[in-house]
Design an enzyme around this catalytic site. Sequence first.
Site, PDB file in Angstrom:
ATOM      1  N   ASN A   9       0.800  -1.226   0.000  1.00 40.26           N
ATOM      2  CA  ASN A   9       0.000   0.000   0.000  1.00 40.26           C
ATOM      3  C   ASN A   9       0.835   1.280   0.000  1.00 40.26           C
ATOM      4  OD1 ASN A   9       0.885  -0.232   2.614  1.00 40.26           O
ATOM      5  ND2 ASN A   9      -1.067   0.196   3.573  1.00 40.26           N
ATOM      6  N   CYS A  10       2.158   1.163  -0.078  1.00 41.11           N
ATOM      7  CA  CYS A  10       3.052   2.315  -0.152  1.00 41.11           C
ATOM      8  C   CYS A  10       2.949   2.931  -1.550  1.00 41.11           C
ATOM      9  CB  CYS A  10       4.490   1.868   0.126  1.00 41.11           C
ATOM     10  SG  CYS A  10       5.739   3.116  -0.200  1.00 41.11           S
ATOM     11  N   ASP A  11       2.692   4.240  -1.625  1.00 39.88           N
ATOM     12  CA  ASP A  11       2.542   4.899  -2.923  1.00 39.88           C
ATOM     13  C   ASP A  11       3.786   4.774  -3.791  1.00 39.88           C
ATOM     14  OD1 ASP A  11      -0.060   5.679  -2.394  1.00 39.88           O
ATOM     15  OD2 ASP A  11       0.504   7.671  -1.671  1.00 39.88           O
TER      16      ASP A  11
END
Length: 115
Positions: A9-11
């Site tokens: 979920n890290c951009d």
Amino acid sequence: MTTLYGIPNCDTVKKARTWLDAQGIAYAFHDFKKAGVPAQLDAWIAQLGWEVVLNRKGTTWRKLDAAQQAAVQDAASAAALLRAQPSAIKRPVVEWDDGTVTAGFAPEAWATRRH
């Protein structure tokens, strides 16, 4: 095979995965949250330097108290923190198929790589 290490979920990891897919570069994904910090952490620190592998700009680092931050003085103390707090690793870490390692997403630099 190229391996990308990070958190789904890290951009920045999402951008890196999209870039790799767009370039047609096959890679394996290692999720720090599910699979843990790999044994290669020490090798990454040796190759890149602990200051590069440790993400001092991220939320995880900022949430640490001053004493925890001050305790990170060298490669050994950085590695101990990163094992305990995998989200403090600069993401993504990529082990390229040529054996080199990079930390962070840099499309300009990645574009010059031979695949």
